[in-house]
Design an enzyme around this catalytic site. Structure first.
Site, mmCIF file in Angstrom:
data_model
loop_
_atom_site.group_PDB
_atom_site.id
_atom_site.type_symbol
_atom_site.label_atom_id
_atom_site.label_comp_id
_atom_site.label_asym_id
_atom_site.label_seq_id
_atom_site.Cartn_x
_atom_site.Cartn_y
_atom_site.Cartn_z
ATOM 1 N N TYR A 78 17.692 30.208 -112.429
ATOM 2 C CA TYR A 78 17.760 29.483 -111.150
ATOM 3 C C TYR A 78 16.771 30.092 -110.156
ATOM 4 O O TYR A 78 16.015 29.384 -109.484
ATOM 5 C CB TYR A 78 19.196 29.547 -110.619
ATOM 6 C CG TYR A 78 19.439 28.704 -109.380
ATOM 7 C CD1 TYR A 78 19.737 27.346 -109.480
ATOM 8 C CD2 TYR A 78 19.380 29.259 -108.103
ATOM 9 C CE1 TYR A 78 19.966 26.568 -108.353
ATOM 10 C CE2 TYR A 78 19.609 28.495 -106.977
ATOM 11 C CZ TYR A 78 19.904 27.146 -107.101
ATOM 12 O OH TYR A 78 20.125 26.379 -105.977
ATOM 13 N N SER A 132 15.770 26.664 -102.222
ATOM 14 C CA SER A 132 17.000 27.459 -102.115
ATOM 15 C C SER A 132 16.681 28.748 -101.368
ATOM 16 O O SER A 132 15.516 29.136 -101.262
ATOM 17 C CB SER A 132 17.483 27.798 -103.536
ATOM 18 O OG SER A 132 18.474 28.798 -103.515
HETATM 19 P P1 NAP Z 1 25.831 19.353 -106.930
HETATM 20 O O1 NAP Z 1 26.910 18.747 -106.113
HETATM 21 O O2 NAP Z 1 26.147 20.061 -108.200
HETATM 22 O O3 NAP Z 1 24.696 18.254 -107.183
HETATM 23 C C1 NAP Z 1 23.645 18.426 -108.104
HETATM 24 C C2 NAP Z 1 23.050 17.057 -108.388
HETATM 25 O O4 NAP Z 1 22.034 17.174 -109.402
HETATM 26 C C3 NAP Z 1 24.109 16.100 -108.925
HETATM 27 O O5 NAP Z 1 23.838 14.808 -108.477
HETATM 28 C C4 NAP Z 1 23.874 16.212 -110.417
HETATM 29 O O6 NAP Z 1 24.360 15.130 -111.160
HETATM 30 C C5 NAP Z 1 22.356 16.251 -110.426
HETATM 31 N N1 NAP Z 1 21.871 16.646 -111.736
HETATM 32 C C6 NAP Z 1 22.160 17.769 -112.429
HETATM 33 N N2 NAP Z 1 21.581 17.712 -113.643
HETATM 34 C C7 NAP Z 1 20.939 16.518 -113.720
HETATM 35 C C8 NAP Z 1 20.170 15.866 -114.714
HETATM 36 N N3 NAP Z 1 19.983 16.402 -115.941
HETATM 37 N N4 NAP Z 1 19.632 14.640 -114.444
HETATM 38 C C9 NAP Z 1 19.851 14.063 -113.249
HETATM 39 N N5 NAP Z 1 20.585 14.620 -112.270
HETATM 40 C C10 NAP Z 1 21.111 15.840 -112.503
HETATM 41 O O7 NAP Z 1 25.076 20.423 -106.068
HETATM 42 P P2 NAP Z 1 24.363 20.390 -104.634
HETATM 43 O O8 NAP Z 1 24.806 21.600 -103.935
HETATM 44 O O9 NAP Z 1 24.493 19.066 -103.968
HETATM 45 O O10 NAP Z 1 22.860 20.641 -105.116
HETATM 46 C C11 NAP Z 1 21.774 19.782 -104.837
HETATM 47 C C12 NAP Z 1 20.486 20.589 -104.808
HETATM 48 O O11 NAP Z 1 20.579 21.547 -103.741
HETATM 49 C C13 NAP Z 1 20.212 21.401 -106.069
HETATM 50 O O12 NAP Z 1 18.825 21.380 -106.349
HETATM 51 C C14 NAP Z 1 20.660 22.802 -105.688
HETATM 52 O O13 NAP Z 1 19.991 23.793 -106.433
HETATM 53 C C15 NAP Z 1 20.248 22.827 -104.236
HETATM 54 N N6 NAP Z 1 20.915 23.865 -103.415
HETATM 55 C C16 NAP Z 1 22.251 23.815 -103.139
HETATM 56 C C17 NAP Z 1 22.809 24.800 -102.332
HETATM 57 C C18 NAP Z 1 24.270 24.794 -101.951
HETATM 58 O O14 NAP Z 1 24.688 25.747 -101.260
HETATM 59 N N7 NAP Z 1 25.062 23.822 -102.307
HETATM 60 C C19 NAP Z 1 22.032 25.811 -101.833
HETATM 61 C C20 NAP Z 1 20.670 25.840 -102.153
HETATM 62 C C21 NAP Z 1 20.114 24.845 -102.938
HETATM 63 P P3 NAP Z 1 25.859 15.222 -111.821
HETATM 64 O O15 NAP Z 1 26.832 14.994 -110.703
HETATM 65 O O16 NAP Z 1 25.814 14.146 -112.836
HETATM 66 O O17 NAP Z 1 25.991 16.606 -112.416
#
Ligand code: NAP
Length: 247
Positions: free
Chosen positions: A152, A139
């Site tokens: 986080y 991140s």
């Molecule tokens: P998201 O749409 O909330 O996706 C998060 C994913 O992680 C979902 O598939 C979620 O499953 C899964 N997850 C959460 N808890 C879990 C658990 N206990 N066991 C298995 N799976 C679990 O968010 P995203 O933006 O795509 O995030 C994906 C990654 O990118 C994360 O590591 C996040 O920190 C990172 N990130 C995102 C951004 C951004 O701007 N979006 C920026 C920097 C980093 P569910 O759908 O079942 O909850």
């Protein structure tokens, strides 16, 4: 000449592949020819259907990192050579009020599960003398402090550190370990920010590219890091942020 970017013949596990960045990574790896195991705590049917519609191959694997050791037996004899640790959660509160329950929940998924999933993957590859690649999703808060997200930020700094130590230990075994630091990407995770007109305008004003990232922007980078084109890239934390950290 063989395609430097092809993942044909490889099997990949992507965690949190049911939505958002994980879904786009799964689709992108499959687009380069990998068979993708879509790990999720719920069904990844939509991701599998998209991949199959595009002519690729995929399956769902139920994995809930509420138990950080959930993937400890996933790699034994499975022939998986690519691991993308994408699953992650965020919980917001002032640091003075931050609860132990929120701290543990975030650290368990983002940091502890990520490390022990890497460990199970690396152990299998080293024992079977296979090469492979790990991509961890870091991140901007692997570099910056953020506000009201102490667990986080701690966990994402840890993701950068874990990536580097594993790169050091596993390079001699032909395993690359890298991380991607996404900038502001339009997913469920950031919906509240995008819906707040003031925050949205402030964020956009600071991004040199002038737009939110798409999950596909991260998918393409992940496919590159798993490919032969990146075989000399290891221990890197690659910013994919439209220029945010350069500013
Ligand atoms: P998201 O749409 O909330 O996706 C998060 C994913 O992680 C979902 O598939 C979620 O499953 C899964 N997850 C959460 N808890 C879990 C658990 N206990 N066991 C298995 N799976 C679990 O968010 P995203 O933006 O795509 O995030 C994906 C990654 O990118 C994360 O590591 C996040 O920190 C990172 N990130 C995102 C951004 C951004 O701007 N979006 C920026 C920097 C980093 P569910 O759908 O079942 O909850």
């Amino acid at each position: 000449m063989t395609d430097l970017f092809s993942l044909s013949g490889q099997k990949a596990l992507v965690t949190g592949a049911n939505t958002g960045i994980g879904q786009a990574i799964a689709v992108s790896l499959a687009g380069q020819g990998a068979h993708v195991i879509c790990g999720g705590r719920r069904s990844c049917d939509e991701t599998v259907a998209t991949i199959e519609k595009n002519g690729g191959s995929a399956e769902t694997l139920l994995l809930d990192f509420a138990d950080p050791m959930a993937a400890k037996d996933t790699f034994k004899g499975a022939g998986i050579s690519i691991l993308v640790n994408n699953a992650g959660i965020i919980r917001r509160d002032d640091s003075v009020d931050y609860s132990e329950a929120d701290w543990d929940a975030v650290i368990d998924v983002n940091q502890k599960a990520l490390f022990f999933t890497c460990q199970a993957f690396g152990k299998e590859l080293i024992e079977t003398k296979q090469s492979g690649s790990v991509v961890n999703i870091a991140s901007l808060l692997s570099f910056q402090g953020g506000v009201r997200v102490p667990a986080y930020t701690a966990s994402k700094h840890a993701v950068a550190g874990i990536t580097k130590i594993l790169a050091n230990e596993w390079a001699a075994h032909g395993i690359t370990v890298n991380a991607i630091a996404p900038g502001y990407i339009a997913t469920n995770n950031t919906e509240a920010l995008r819906n707040d007109p003031d925050r949205n305008a402030a964020i956009l004003a600071r991004i040199p590219a002038g737009r939110w990232g798409d999950a596909e922007d991260i998918g393409g980078t992940a496919a590159y890091l798993c490919s032969r084109a990146a075989k000399y890239v290891t221990g890197a934390v690659l910013n994919v942020d439209g220029g945010w950290l350069a500013r």
